[in-house]
Design a protein around this motif. Structure first.
Motif, short mmCIF file in Angstrom:
data_model
loop_
_atom_site.label_atom_id
_atom_site.label_comp_id
_atom_site.label_asym_id
_atom_site.label_seq_id
_atom_site.Cartn_x
_atom_site.Cartn_y
_atom_site.Cartn_z
N VAL A 38 -45.51 -13.69 8.30
CA VAL A 38 -44.49 -14.24 7.61
C VAL A 38 -44.19 -15.62 7.97
O VAL A 38 -43.70 -16.26 7.04
N TRP A 141 -27.25 -21.14 4.83
CA TRP A 141 -27.53 -19.86 4.07
C TRP A 141 -28.68 -20.12 3.19
O TRP A 141 -29.59 -19.36 2.90
N LEU A 144 -31.91 -20.38 5.25
CA LEU A 144 -32.38 -18.85 5.77
C LEU A 144 -32.79 -18.24 4.30
O LEU A 144 -33.79 -17.43 4.53
N GLY A 145 -32.19 -18.40 3.23
CA GLY A 145 -32.82 -17.82 1.97
C GLY A 145 -34.10 -18.25 1.75
O GLY A 145 -34.99 -17.35 1.30
N PHE A 148 -36.44 -16.31 4.08
CA PHE A 148 -36.72 -15.14 3.43
C PHE A 148 -37.68 -14.94 2.20
O PHE A 148 -38.49 -14.02 2.28
N GLY A 151 -41.29 -15.23 3.26
CA GLY A 151 -41.65 -14.02 4.00
C GLY A 151 -41.90 -12.85 2.82
O GLY A 151 -43.08 -12.23 2.73
N PHE A 152 -41.06 -12.93 1.85
CA PHE A 152 -41.17 -11.99 0.93
C PHE A 152 -42.34 -11.95 -0.03
O PHE A 152 -43.52 -11.39 -0.54
#
Length: 175
Positions: A38, A141, A144-145, A148, A151-152
């Motif tokens: 990740v 945010w 943080l997006g 994400f 990782g995704f």
């Protein structure tokens, strides 16, 4: 106070450079653990190299928050500097490769350090005066997006050149 921002940026550049270099090898050193995938590079794609800059900058931003977090513009400054670093990696890499063909390994390594250097120069400059930041929580945010998405897309990468490992010709974690 202005000199203090420059010192913090220099420390941020050094910490990000060191941690990003270590993250390049973490996935292999961990025995290919999913938690390491990740935050570290799982292949030699441009996307995975962007990840090596993002997570150390995010970690350093968390440290800086304890010293500068009272500023309303703190997360907006972090977002701008992180985005600059993230943008510079593919722009420099693909510009060079487009103009000259294949880039040597030493240049690929240098691109990471160049991107980190300019990201922290930007951060230092932005910290020197109050920035307009209408939605500081939105900036956080967005950061943080991005985390994400790193990782995704490690596990579910789109079939685009940015995500292609030029050595194995695979995407994401190759099975």
């Amino acid at each position: 106070m202005k000199r203090e921002y420059g010192l913090w940026s220099l420390c941020g550049f050094a910490a990000t450079s060191l941690l990003g270099t270590l993250l390049h090898f973490l996935y292999d050193l961990s025995g290919e653990k999913l938690w390491a995938a990740v935050i570290s590079g799982v292949n030699e794609s441009t996307w995975e190299h962007m990840k090596l800059l993002f997570f150390p900058m995010l970690l350093f931003a968390a440290v800086e928050f304890f010293f500068f977090g009272k500023r309303r513009d703190f997360w907006c400054i972090q977002l701008r500097s992180i985005l600059l670093g993230q943008l510079l990696i593919p722009v420099i890499f693909y510009t060079y490769n487009g103009a000259f063909g294949k880039s040597p390994d030493w240049l690929n390594i240098a691109i990471f350090f160049i991107a980190a250097f300019f990201a922290f120069c930007c951060q230092s400059r932005l910290f020197r005066k109050e920035q307009t930041c209408l939605f500081p929580s939105l900036a956080l945010w967005m950061i943080l997006g991005i985390a994400f998405l790193f990782g995704f897309f490690t596990f579910y990468p789109p079939k685009l050149g940015l995500f292609l490992d030029p050595i194995t010709l695979t995407y994401g974690i190759s099975q």
